[in-house]
Design a protein around this motif. Structure first.
Motif, PDB file in Angstrom:
ATOM      1  N   GLN A 145      26.298 -14.046  -9.614  1.00 10.53           N
ATOM      2  CA  GLN A 145      25.296 -13.066 -10.022  1.00 10.53           C
ATOM      3  C   GLN A 145      24.418 -13.599 -11.144  1.00 10.53           C
ATOM      4  OE1 GLN A 145      28.063  -9.992 -10.832  1.00 10.53           O
ATOM      5  NE2 GLN A 145      27.977  -9.103  -8.751  1.00 10.53           N
ATOM      6  N   ASP A 146      25.039 -14.355 -12.024  1.00 11.61           N
ATOM      7  CA  ASP A 146      24.277 -14.984 -13.109  1.00 11.61           C
ATOM      8  C   ASP A 146      23.199 -15.900 -12.521  1.00 11.61           C
ATOM      9  OD1 ASP A 146      24.485 -17.715 -15.159  1.00 11.61           O
ATOM     10  OD2 ASP A 146      23.948 -15.773 -16.011  1.00 11.61           O
ATOM     11  N   ALA A 147      23.601 -16.661 -11.518  1.00 17.59           N
ATOM     12  CA  ALA A 147      22.650 -17.570 -10.871  1.00 17.59           C
ATOM     13  C   ALA A 147      21.523 -16.784 -10.203  1.00 17.59           C
ATOM     14  CB  ALA A 147      23.379 -18.435  -9.846  1.00 17.59           C
ATOM     15  N   LEU A 148      21.889 -15.681  -9.587  1.00 13.62           N
ATOM     16  CA  LEU A 148      20.848 -14.863  -8.946  1.00 13.62           C
ATOM     17  C   LEU A 148      19.867 -14.318  -9.977  1.00 13.62           C
ATOM     18  CD1 LEU A 148      22.849 -12.891  -6.230  1.00 13.62           C
ATOM     19  CD2 LEU A 148      21.222 -14.752  -5.901  1.00 13.62           C
ATOM     20  N   PHE A 149      20.401 -13.898 -11.125  1.00 13.98           N
ATOM     21  CA  PHE A 149      19.557 -13.380 -12.199  1.00 13.98           C
ATOM     22  C   PHE A 149      18.566 -14.460 -12.655  1.00 13.98           C
ATOM     23  CE2 PHE A 149      18.343 -10.709 -15.616  1.00 13.98           C
ATOM     24  CZ  PHE A 149      18.374 -11.417 -16.811  1.00 13.98           C
ATOM     25  N   HIS A 150      19.092 -15.646 -12.904  1.00 18.09           N
ATOM     26  CA  HIS A 150      18.216 -16.742 -13.339  1.00 18.09           C
ATOM     27  C   HIS A 150      17.222 -17.099 -12.253  1.00 18.09           C
ATOM     28  CE1 HIS A 150      19.818 -18.257 -17.248  1.00 18.09           C
ATOM     29  NE2 HIS A 150      20.815 -17.453 -16.897  1.00 18.09           N
ATOM     30  N   ASP A 151      17.676 -17.099 -11.029  1.00 19.68           N
ATOM     31  CA  ASP A 151      16.767 -17.460  -9.941  1.00 19.68           C
ATOM     32  C   ASP A 151      15.637 -16.452  -9.801  1.00 19.68           C
ATOM     33  OD1 ASP A 151      16.450 -17.213  -6.545  1.00 19.68           O
ATOM     34  OD2 ASP A 151      16.220 -19.174  -7.520  1.00 19.68           O
ATOM     35  N   LYS A 152      15.964 -15.224 -10.027  1.00 23.57           N
ATOM     36  CA  LYS A 152      14.930 -14.175  -9.946  1.00 23.57           C
ATOM     37  C   LYS A 152      13.860 -14.411 -11.015  1.00 23.57           C
ATOM     38  CE  LYS A 152      13.333 -10.636  -7.974  1.00 23.57           C
ATOM     39  NZ  LYS A 152      13.043 -10.555  -6.554  1.00 23.57           N
ATOM     40  N   ILE A 153      14.310 -14.803 -12.194  1.00 23.32           N
ATOM     41  CA  ILE A 153      13.344 -15.096 -13.258  1.00 23.32           C
ATOM     42  C   ILE A 153      12.424 -16.239 -12.833  1.00 23.32           C
ATOM     43  CG2 ILE A 153      13.098 -15.902 -15.644  1.00 23.32           C
ATOM     44  CD1 ILE A 153      15.820 -14.533 -16.223  1.00 23.32           C
ATOM     45  N   GLY A 204      22.356 -36.264   1.922  1.00 26.84           N
ATOM     46  CA  GLY A 204      20.988 -36.278   1.409  1.00 26.84           C
ATOM     47  C   GLY A 204      20.799 -35.294   0.271  1.00 26.84           C
ATOM     48  N   GLU A 205      21.578 -34.264   0.269  1.00 26.72           N
ATOM     49  CA  GLU A 205      21.494 -33.269  -0.796  1.00 26.72           C
ATOM     50  C   GLU A 205      22.393 -33.615  -1.975  1.00 26.72           C
ATOM     51  OE1 GLU A 205      20.498 -29.460   2.103  1.00 26.72           O
ATOM     52  OE2 GLU A 205      22.378 -29.513   0.982  1.00 26.72           O
ATOM     53  N   GLY A 206      23.141 -34.679  -1.859  1.00 21.87           N
ATOM     54  CA  GLY A 206      23.978 -35.086  -2.978  1.00 21.87           C
ATOM     55  C   GLY A 206      25.289 -34.342  -3.072  1.00 21.87           C
ATOM     56  N   LEU A 207      25.612 -33.517  -2.105  1.00 23.37           N
ATOM     57  CA  LEU A 207      26.843 -32.732  -2.197  1.00 23.37           C
ATOM     58  C   LEU A 207      28.059 -33.497  -1.694  1.00 23.37           C
ATOM     59  CD1 LEU A 207      25.427 -29.265  -1.175  1.00 23.37           C
ATOM     60  CD2 LEU A 207      26.267 -29.941  -3.412  1.00 23.37           C
ATOM     61  N   VAL A 208      27.822 -34.493  -0.858  1.00 23.02           N
ATOM     62  CA  VAL A 208      28.914 -35.378  -0.436  1.00 23.02           C
ATOM     63  C   VAL A 208      28.459 -36.824  -0.627  1.00 23.02           C
ATOM     64  CG1 VAL A 208      29.749 -33.688   1.255  1.00 23.02           C
ATOM     65  CG2 VAL A 208      28.280 -35.579   2.007  1.00 23.02           C
ATOM     66  N   VAL A 209      29.425 -37.674  -0.640  1.00 23.97           N
ATOM     67  CA  VAL A 209      29.181 -39.102  -0.827  1.00 23.97           C
ATOM     68  C   VAL A 209      29.769 -39.832   0.369  1.00 23.97           C
ATOM     69  CG1 VAL A 209      29.711 -41.089  -2.274  1.00 23.97           C
ATOM     70  CG2 VAL A 209      29.330 -38.859  -3.329  1.00 23.97           C
ATOM     71  N   LYS A 210      29.022 -40.822   0.870  1.00 28.68           N
ATOM     72  CA  LYS A 210      29.510 -41.570   2.020  1.00 28.68           C
ATOM     73  C   LYS A 210      29.762 -43.008   1.638  1.00 28.68           C
ATOM     74  CE  LYS A 210      28.142 -43.286   6.505  1.00 28.68           C
ATOM     75  NZ  LYS A 210      27.075 -43.419   7.483  1.00 28.68           N
ATOM     76  N   THR A 263      15.292 -36.557 -10.719  1.00 26.88           N
ATOM     77  CA  THR A 263      14.481 -35.434 -10.249  1.00 26.88           C
ATOM     78  C   THR A 263      13.035 -35.868 -10.044  1.00 26.88           C
ATOM     79  OG1 THR A 263      15.905 -33.835 -11.370  1.00 26.88           O
ATOM     80  CG2 THR A 263      13.670 -33.120 -10.839  1.00 26.88           C
ATOM     81  N   LEU A 264      12.496 -36.580 -11.024  1.00 23.91           N
ATOM     82  CA  LEU A 264      11.114 -37.031 -10.919  1.00 23.91           C
ATOM     83  C   LEU A 264      10.970 -38.106  -9.853  1.00 23.91           C
ATOM     84  CD1 LEU A 264      10.182 -37.027 -14.692  1.00 23.91           C
ATOM     85  CD2 LEU A 264       9.250 -35.538 -12.909  1.00 23.91           C
ATOM     86  N   SER A 265      11.954 -38.971  -9.758  1.00 24.25           N
ATOM     87  CA  SER A 265      11.902 -40.022  -8.752  1.00 24.25           C
ATOM     88  C   SER A 265      11.876 -39.418  -7.350  1.00 24.25           C
ATOM     89  CB  SER A 265      13.111 -40.938  -8.923  1.00 24.25           C
ATOM     90  OG  SER A 265      13.187 -41.868  -7.889  1.00 24.25           O
ATOM     91  N   HIS A 266      12.684 -38.410  -7.159  1.00 25.73           N
ATOM     92  CA  HIS A 266      12.700 -37.733  -5.867  1.00 25.73           C
ATOM     93  C   HIS A 266      11.344 -37.099  -5.560  1.00 25.73           C
ATOM     94  CE1 HIS A 266      14.105 -35.413  -2.499  1.00 25.73           C
ATOM     95  NE2 HIS A 266      13.740 -34.292  -3.085  1.00 25.73           N
ATOM     96  N   HIS A 269      18.835 -26.207  -6.692  1.00 23.49           N
ATOM     97  CA  HIS A 269      19.607 -27.347  -6.206  1.00 23.49           C
ATOM     98  C   HIS A 269      20.643 -27.784  -7.248  1.00 23.49           C
ATOM     99  CE1 HIS A 269      20.553 -31.082  -4.237  1.00 23.49           C
ATOM    100  NE2 HIS A 269      20.230 -31.754  -5.308  1.00 23.49           N
ATOM    101  N   GLN A 270      20.220 -27.842  -8.485  1.00 28.83           N
ATOM    102  CA  GLN A 270      21.179 -28.189  -9.528  1.00 28.83           C
ATOM    103  C   GLN A 270      22.245 -27.124  -9.662  1.00 28.83           C
ATOM    104  OE1 GLN A 270      21.396 -31.057 -10.771  1.00 28.83           O
ATOM    105  NE2 GLN A 270      19.487 -31.730  -9.838  1.00 28.83           N
ATOM    106  N   HIS A 271      21.864 -25.890  -9.390  1.00 33.28           N
ATOM    107  CA  HIS A 271      22.847 -24.821  -9.510  1.00 33.28           C
ATOM    108  C   HIS A 271      24.011 -25.004  -8.537  1.00 33.28           C
ATOM    109  CE1 HIS A 271      24.804 -21.070 -10.008  1.00 33.28           C
ATOM    110  NE2 HIS A 271      24.789 -20.929  -8.708  1.00 33.28           N
ATOM    111  N   THR A 272      23.726 -25.566  -7.391  1.00 32.30           N
ATOM    112  CA  THR A 272      24.795 -25.772  -6.415  1.00 32.30           C
ATOM    113  C   THR A 272      25.907 -26.630  -6.995  1.00 32.30           C
ATOM    114  OG1 THR A 272      23.143 -25.650  -4.669  1.00 32.30           O
ATOM    115  CG2 THR A 272      25.275 -26.580  -4.082  1.00 32.30           C
TER     116      THR A 272
END
Lengths: 233, 233
Positions: A151-159, A73-79, B171-174, A174-177
């Motif tokens: 850490q870069d991701a954390l920095f952006h997420d904090k912003i 459902g999160e798009g991280l695996v495909v079935k 993203t928008l569809s979701h 989610h896209q960051h994952t």
DNA sequence: CGATATAAAATCCTATAGGATATAGTATTG
DNA sequence: CAATACTATATCCTATAGGATTTTATATCG
């Protein structure tokens, strides 16, 4: 279930005062698979077999299937029916471009909002997050970049957090994952440029300069994109 | 499994020439639950019990749990350990505002891109999608609005498709899935205003006028937001 | 030796069962 | 009659089992 692991129950109430619930097996399985995806122990596109996980994690099929469903459902695996699950494929050039287009629409605007909402405490948190990235510990190049990327991701997420739109923050997180997996596979030298770009952002934030923050974020993203593009050649 | 339903196997190959796989039970269960969420048969926030679904759908727990896991990963249901699953709560005012902020960042830019990419065929498809919305069939107010809302979403989705960024479109569809449930619960009269705003969009698209399309989309979203805001009072 | 057929092994998928926990109903007490 | 305790019921969660399908290995044929 013969597993006699101790329950993950803690007596410390969460901030709302409620007693924290024990983790479910399916939740723990989800965490384990997620970690394997993030660390590339399960490589993009590779098969994920339920029976292997049964043996590896020493739990029955049921929580595994449930966790894999959630990851799907999160798009991280495909079935695929009758074939099973596999890790989502590595992002292609097109998706990379689309991602940067999305980021360029959302992050500069959010940087401007963050600058407008800036105060001493938030600025200090950002400076801490940025400062941590300058430290180079360890000799393993890949691990260092992995740490840098996180850490870069954390920095952006904090912003994004300071900017105040949780939906946008979640969308980017989610896209960051997906992006994280990409970055790990195509790590490059930690470059001073990214750090300089973060400094420019911090300067704009310190001044509460919304247009400046927007411009600095835009430039940062464009350069970040250009640094990573060689991965597709 | 005592279910003797015929297999969903078709002999017609998909465009790539492959033979289409039969649907899995868990996939069919996913579809059934999804449809119930979309039609409000399962109301926002309400309990979803596995055993009820076992009886209702006449399948075992296993594909149900797997489908619910997937829906959890998509954010459409929420799982609490030892309590079970429930439908995600209705969006609150804050999330509504955040959603419109997200839309206002993504959709006007995409409208401009769609205008730049416009051709006769695409324009005809948009005009068809918009034209369908003007038709008022049936006497049930809620069903009419439901149809209107679905067609509105298709119109917007078509614009995103023409704009060419699949990530933004997804993203928008979701987000639309969540939004759809909201709209169904707080239906209002079908208004001529939305149709007029769509006409303004079509005019800009027909002229290949990117700035005009961007402006028209922005105005449309702002008014759409204002039409729906009373739902929170 | 490559192609094809067959057999064996691995895996997928779902049903069933049973213990644990939560919820609802009923009885008892003050 | 409200609060508490106890019981019954419903539900959650996971393990296990078994048939179906896919994949892999082996044998046979030309």
């Amino acid at each position: 279930m013969q597993n006699r692991n101790s329950m993950n129950l803690t007596d410390s109430p969460d901030p709302s005062g409620f007693i924290q619930r024990a983790n479910s097996l399916s939740g723990s399985v989800y965490d384990a698979i997620f970690a394997q995806l993030m660390s590339l122990k399960i490589a993009p596109g590779s098969r994920i077999t339920v029976d292997n996980l049964v043996r590896e994690l020493n739990v029955s099929q049921t929580p595994i299937r449930e966790a894999l469903g959630r990851l799907e459902g999160e798009g991280l695996v495909v079935k695929t029916h009758l074939i099973g699950y596999s890790a989502a494929p590595q992002i292609a050039r097109r998706r990379f471009d689309e991602l940067y287009q999305l980021r360029l629409l959302l992050e500069p605007d959010s940087a401007a909002r963050a600058a407008a909402a800036m105060d001493k405490e938030k600025l200090a948190a950002l400076q801490t997050a940025a400062g941590v990235m300058g430290r180079r510990e360890g000799t393993d190049e890949r691990l260092r970049y992995s740490t840098f990327a996180r850490q870069d991701a954390l920095f952006h997420d904090k912003i994004m957090e300071i900017a105040g739109n949780e939906l946008i923050r979640e969308t980017l997180s989610h896209q960051h994952t997906h992006f994280h997996i990409f970055r790990l596979m195509f790590h490059s030298r930690v470059t001073e440029e990214a750090l300089d770009e973060h400094e420019a952002l911090l300067t704009a934030f310190a001044a509460g300069d919304a247009p400046g923050a927007e411009r600095a974020m835009r430039i940062h993203l464009e350069r970040s994109r250009d640094r990573l593009l060689p991965a597709f050649e």
